[in-house]
Design a protein around this motif. Structure first.
Motif, PDB file in Angstrom:
ATOM      1  N   LEU A   1      34.422-123.553 -20.482  1.00  0.00           N
ATOM      2  CA  LEU A   1      33.878-123.495 -21.844  1.00  0.00           C
ATOM      3  C   LEU A   1      34.598-122.436 -22.676  1.00  0.00           C
ATOM      4  CD1 LEU A   1      30.241-123.627 -23.040  1.00  0.00           C
ATOM      5  CD2 LEU A   1      31.548-121.552 -23.528  1.00  0.00           C
ATOM      6  N   ARG A   2      34.894-122.787 -23.933  1.00  0.00           N
ATOM      7  CA  ARG A   2      35.478-121.845 -24.885  1.00  0.00           C
ATOM      8  C   ARG A   2      34.573-121.774 -26.113  1.00  0.00           C
ATOM      9  NH1 ARG A   2      40.860-120.956 -23.954  1.00  0.00           N
ATOM     10  NH2 ARG A   2      40.518-119.148 -25.337  1.00  0.00           N
ATOM     11  N   LEU A   3      34.436-120.569 -26.624  1.00  0.00           N
ATOM     12  CA  LEU A   3      33.518-120.315 -27.735  1.00  0.00           C
ATOM     13  C   LEU A   3      34.243-120.227 -29.069  1.00  0.00           C
ATOM     14  CD1 LEU A   3      30.975-117.586 -26.546  1.00  0.00           C
ATOM     15  CD2 LEU A   3      30.402-119.784 -27.592  1.00  0.00           C
ATOM     16  N   ASN A   4      33.571-120.700 -30.115  1.00  0.00           N
ATOM     17  CA  ASN A   4      34.039-120.514 -31.494  1.00  0.00           C
ATOM     18  C   ASN A   4      33.059-119.661 -32.292  1.00  0.00           C
ATOM     19  OD1 ASN A   4      33.551-121.824 -34.478  1.00  0.00           O
ATOM     20  ND2 ASN A   4      35.760-121.581 -34.038  1.00  0.00           N
ATOM     21  N   LYS A   5      31.755-119.804 -31.992  1.00  0.00           N
ATOM     22  CA  LYS A   5      30.726-119.028 -32.678  1.00  0.00           C
ATOM     23  C   LYS A   5      29.598-118.719 -31.701  1.00  0.00           C
ATOM     24  CE  LYS A   5      31.447-121.027 -37.287  1.00  0.00           C
ATOM     25  NZ  LYS A   5      30.853-121.834 -38.387  1.00  0.00           N
ATOM     26  N   PHE A   6      28.967-117.568 -31.928  1.00  0.00           N
ATOM     27  CA  PHE A   6      27.798-117.175 -31.131  1.00  0.00           C
ATOM     28  C   PHE A   6      26.988-116.197 -31.972  1.00  0.00           C
ATOM     29  CE2 PHE A   6      26.383-114.827 -26.969  1.00  0.00           C
ATOM     30  CZ  PHE A   6      25.099-115.326 -27.126  1.00  0.00           C
ATOM     31  N   SER A   7      25.745-116.537 -32.231  1.00  0.00           N
ATOM     32  CA  SER A   7      24.877-115.631 -32.985  1.00  0.00           C
ATOM     33  C   SER A   7      23.439-115.834 -32.545  1.00  0.00           C
ATOM     34  CB  SER A   7      24.991-115.878 -34.492  1.00  0.00           C
ATOM     35  OG  SER A   7      24.560-117.184 -34.828  1.00  0.00           O
ATOM     36  N   GLY A   8      22.625-114.797 -32.745  1.00  0.00           N
ATOM     37  CA  GLY A   8      21.220-114.913 -32.381  1.00  0.00           C
ATOM     38  C   GLY A   8      20.442-113.678 -32.772  1.00  0.00           C
ATOM     39  N   GLY A   9      19.151-113.847 -32.926  1.00  0.00           N
ATOM     40  CA  GLY A   9      18.291-112.741 -33.305  1.00  0.00           C
ATOM     41  C   GLY A   9      18.528-112.321 -34.737  1.00  0.00           C
ATOM     42  N   ASN A  10      17.762-111.309 -35.164  1.00  0.00           N
ATOM     43  CA  ASN A  10      17.867-110.872 -36.551  1.00  0.00           C
ATOM     44  C   ASN A  10      17.668-109.368 -36.672  1.00  0.00           C
ATOM     45  OD1 ASN A  10      18.062-110.893 -39.327  1.00  0.00           O
ATOM     46  ND2 ASN A  10      15.987-111.651 -39.665  1.00  0.00           N
ATOM     47  N   LEU A  11      16.421-108.913 -36.525  1.00  0.00           N
ATOM     48  CA  LEU A  11      16.087-107.520 -36.793  1.00  0.00           C
ATOM     49  C   LEU A  11      16.056-106.695 -35.516  1.00  0.00           C
ATOM     50  CD1 LEU A  11      13.211-108.196 -39.341  1.00  0.00           C
ATOM     51  CD2 LEU A  11      15.605-107.677 -39.850  1.00  0.00           C
ATOM     52  N   ARG A  12      16.396-105.406 -35.641  1.00  0.00           N
ATOM     53  CA  ARG A  12      16.494-104.524 -34.474  1.00  0.00           C
ATOM     54  C   ARG A  12      15.155-104.339 -33.779  1.00  0.00           C
ATOM     55  NH1 ARG A  12      13.946-100.024 -35.261  1.00  0.00           N
ATOM     56  NH2 ARG A  12      13.416 -99.370 -37.360  1.00  0.00           N
ATOM     57  N   ASN A  13      14.044-104.472 -34.535  1.00  0.00           N
ATOM     58  CA  ASN A  13      12.733-104.218 -33.939  1.00  0.00           C
ATOM     59  C   ASN A  13      11.964-105.504 -33.650  1.00  0.00           C
ATOM     60  OD1 ASN A  13      12.317-104.876 -36.586  1.00  0.00           O
ATOM     61  ND2 ASN A  13      11.328-102.952 -37.167  1.00  0.00           N
ATOM     62  N   ALA A  14      12.689-106.609 -33.542  1.00  0.00           N
ATOM     63  CA  ALA A  14      12.066-107.892 -33.178  1.00  0.00           C
ATOM     64  C   ALA A  14      12.813-108.486 -31.985  1.00  0.00           C
ATOM     65  CB  ALA A  14      12.104-108.854 -34.361  1.00  0.00           C
ATOM     66  N   ILE A  15      12.070-109.064 -31.061  1.00  0.00           N
ATOM     67  CA  ILE A  15      12.675-109.757 -29.927  1.00  0.00           C
ATOM     68  C   ILE A  15      13.274-111.072 -30.433  1.00  0.00           C
ATOM     69  CG2 ILE A  15      12.228-110.771 -27.659  1.00  0.00           C
ATOM     70  CD1 ILE A  15       9.799-108.839 -27.472  1.00  0.00           C
ATOM     71  N   ALA A  16      14.500-111.352 -30.047  1.00  0.00           N
ATOM     72  CA  ALA A  16      15.234-112.514 -30.587  1.00  0.00           C
ATOM     73  C   ALA A  16      14.522-113.818 -30.247  1.00  0.00           C
ATOM     74  CB  ALA A  16      16.653-112.517 -30.037  1.00  0.00           C
ATOM     75  N   ARG A  17      14.219-114.604 -31.285  1.00  0.00           N
ATOM     76  CA  ARG A  17      13.522-115.879 -31.110  1.00  0.00           C
ATOM     77  C   ARG A  17      14.472-117.062 -31.072  1.00  0.00           C
ATOM     78  NH1 ARG A  17      11.412-117.580 -35.190  1.00  0.00           N
ATOM     79  NH2 ARG A  17      12.304-116.138 -36.699  1.00  0.00           N
ATOM     80  N   GLU A  18      15.609-116.968 -31.730  1.00  0.00           N
ATOM     81  CA  GLU A  18      16.531-118.095 -31.866  1.00  0.00           C
ATOM     82  C   GLU A  18      17.965-117.623 -31.675  1.00  0.00           C
ATOM     83  OE1 GLU A  18      15.641-119.491 -35.801  1.00  0.00           O
ATOM     84  OE2 GLU A  18      13.851-120.587 -35.164  1.00  0.00           O
ATOM     85  N   ALA A  19      18.803-118.503 -31.125  1.00  0.00           N
ATOM     86  CA  ALA A  19      20.226-118.215 -30.971  1.00  0.00           C
ATOM     87  C   ALA A  19      20.983-119.539 -30.999  1.00  0.00           C
ATOM     88  CB  ALA A  19      20.504-117.466 -29.670  1.00  0.00           C
ATOM     89  N   SER A  20      22.248-119.487 -31.393  1.00  0.00           N
ATOM     90  CA  SER A  20      23.049-120.708 -31.461  1.00  0.00           C
ATOM     91  C   SER A  20      24.502-120.390 -31.151  1.00  0.00           C
ATOM     92  CB  SER A  20      22.932-121.351 -32.849  1.00  0.00           C
ATOM     93  OG  SER A  20      23.456-120.483 -33.847  1.00  0.00           O
ATOM     94  N   ALA A  21      25.233-121.418 -30.764  1.00  0.00           N
ATOM     95  CA  ALA A  21      26.652-121.256 -30.451  1.00  0.00           C
ATOM     96  C   ALA A  21      27.380-122.565 -30.737  1.00  0.00           C
ATOM     97  CB  ALA A  21      26.849-120.853 -28.997  1.00  0.00           C
ATOM     98  N   LEU A  22      28.683-122.449 -31.044  1.00  0.00           N
ATOM     99  CA  LEU A  22      29.579-123.596 -31.151  1.00  0.00           C
ATOM    100  C   LEU A  22      30.642-123.410 -30.087  1.00  0.00           C
ATOM    101  CD1 LEU A  22      31.063-125.084 -34.439  1.00  0.00           C
ATOM    102  CD2 LEU A  22      32.271-125.155 -32.267  1.00  0.00           C
ATOM    103  N   ALA A  23      30.771-124.391 -29.207  1.00  0.00           N
ATOM    104  CA  ALA A  23      31.659-124.255 -28.060  1.00  0.00           C
ATOM    105  C   ALA A  23      32.384-125.563 -27.794  1.00  0.00           C
ATOM    106  CB  ALA A  23      30.862-123.825 -26.829  1.00  0.00           C
TER     107      ALA A  23
END
Length: 485
Positions: free
Chosen positions: A244-266
């Motif tokens: 697998l090779r990645l093009n995008k990876f992001s997730g979460g938002n605020l420093r004081n919140a546990i990350a609820r969502e994340a996404s990637a393009l691979a």
């Protein structure tokens, strides 16, 4: 709006609903601050505002209570702005839309802002009243509590005069808080390195959603899923098993919140198109089984997409995925002094791809200063080993418990007399501004209490209706039992 007009205490809910109509993201509190100034002027109350934005509104003692010690009531004006990814809501402009859901008030697909809008509402109800007994009141409204404690950090000595402080920013009815954890942010920045996309590839998007999220202090011990860790776990394995090779990876938002969502393009070689789909479905089933109790609504989705022109350079991708996998998340140590209390924790909050940089935000908390520094150094070392530039935020101190506090005794006796049961007295793993107040006002006698709020810092945030009335009655009773000067 008048959605909450049937609830008691009516005056508190009236002001809470008004607050919901005023946008107040952290660092963008000018509208709510302008409202507080106009409120003070309308009610002919003395007020002052410092350079950073903190506002203090003063109200003289009512007749017969002039001899009571003065009290400062404190809440913060900003709110955490979280929403489900499919929701169109501009927190800079749009009002929060509250709704009644059984015994709770919640928002429509966003955070509610009961943290700490309900504390503000109680202050305004007291300031506007003509028939509530109390001594001299100082109502302190601080800015930017959620993203940097900026207001508390910048508060000058002598801004208020009281030696008793009631912090109205707690989230558990029947619990009185006399201490809190200190915290610090640790941010890692990678320089993204790209290379040309290999030939004969299958490209796909994948995402993790449906997680509860929540407060990175109050909820860190609940075993909730972290979307960043979940998605990275799959990517790490798939990069080894299927190229697998990645093009995008992001997730979460605020420093004081546990990350609820994340996404990637691979992408993977065309020969691995079906194997990667099968592996993804197996992984999804495994995670549903692992998290069936804490995260029953976990969702994972994979769909094909257009092939991008470039992917992460292989060495950079390996460093990124290794470091996110190795980065600790969750409870690190439970307290040995207070049973059931988290002592030290860390939150892998957000992964954000910005132009040519990958920025990973984490936050560490501990009621022990040396332990806070230790876990922050541990996180730092993980990312420095991977080649990232790492910086710590300024951090903030904890609030050491004082079991001999006079205001604790008054508040505890009041709750037991009003409601027939003894409240729990404890420290909180979340950060409160009290530790910073104590640095400027070392003789302050402080207590923190409030109604029951659940799901803070997430779109599931809700406040229990019955406990708001108890909170109000408790606050009024405490105020008339403040000791004399």
């Amino acid at each position: 709006m008048n959605i909450l007009e049937s609830l008691e205490p009516a005056v508190v809910w009236k002001y809470f609903e008004k607050i919901c109509q005023i946008p107040r993201p952290s660092k963008k509190e000018e509208k709510i601050l302008a409202y507080l100034v106009s409120f003070a002027e309308e009610h002919r109350l003395e007020y002052k505002q410092d350079e950073i934005g903190n506002i203090l509104i003063l109200k003289p003692a009512t007749k017969g209570c002039e001899d009571l010690e003065s009290v400062v009531l404190q809440s913060h004006v900003d709110m955490v702005c979280e929403k489900h990814s499919h929701v169109k809501h501009n927190f800079d402009k749009d009002p929060i839309v509250p709704k009644i859901d059984g015994e709770w008030v919640k928002a429509t697909d966003t955070t509610l802002g009961a943290d700490d809008g309900i504390g503000m509402a109680a202050q305004l109800a007291l300031l506007a009243s003509n028939d509530i007994k109390h001594g001299d009141l100082e109502c302190l409204f601080t800015v930017d509590e959620e993203t940097g404690l900026t207001g508390a950090f910048s508060l000058k000595k002598g801004f208020f005069k009281s030696k008793i402080l009631l912090n109205l920013d707690s989230e558990d009815d029947g619990e009185l808080f006399i201490g809190c954890a200190g915290g610090v942010d640790t941010v890692a920045t990678f320089e993204i390195q790209m290379e040309e996309t290999p030939l004969n590839c299958f490209a796909f998007k994948m995402d993790v959603s449906g997680l509860k999220g929540g407060h990175s202090g109050d909820d860190i011990h609940k075993g909730l899923g972290n979307a960043n860790k979940i998605l990275n776990r799959f990517l790490w394995n798939a990069s080894r098993e299927y190229g697998l090779r990645l093009n995008k990876f992001s997730g979460g938002n605020l420093r004081n919140a546990i990350a609820r969502e994340a996404s990637a393009l691979a992408l993977v070689p065309t020969s691995q198109k079906e194997p990667i789909r099968v592996a993804f479905n197996i992984f999804y089933d495994e995670l549903c089984s692992e998290l069936e109790v804490t995260e029953p609504d976990l969702r994972m989705h994979l769909e094909s997409c257009d092939i991008p022109d470039s992917v992460f350079e292989k060495g950079f991708q390996e460093s990124l995925l290794n470091s996110v996998y190795a980065c600790p998340h969750g409870v690190i140590e439970m307290s040995r002094k207070i049973e059931g209390m988290v002592e030290t924790s860390t939150n892998l909050a957000a992964i954000k791809q910005e132009d040519d940089k990958m920025i990973i935000t984490t936050s560490q908390r501990s009621s022990v200063e040396s332990a806070k520094e230790d876990i922050a150094a541990m996180v730092r070392s993980v990312f420095e080993l991977a080649g990232a530039e790492v910086k710590h935020g300024e951090g903030y101190p904890g609030w050491a418990p004082n079991t001999d506090s006079e205001i604790l005794n008054i508040t505890r006796e009041s709750y037991e007399r009003l409601f027939g049961e003894a409240p729990v007295v404890r420290a909180i793993h979340a950060g409160l501004e009290c530790g910073l107040f104590l640095e400027k006002y070392p003789k302050l006698d402080m207590i923190s209490f409030g109604p029951t709020i659940r799901g803070a810092h997430s779109p599931d945030e809700r406040i229990n209706i019955e406990t708001v009335n108890k909170f109000w009655l408790h606050l009024l009773d405490v105020l008339v039992n403040i000791p004399e000067k």
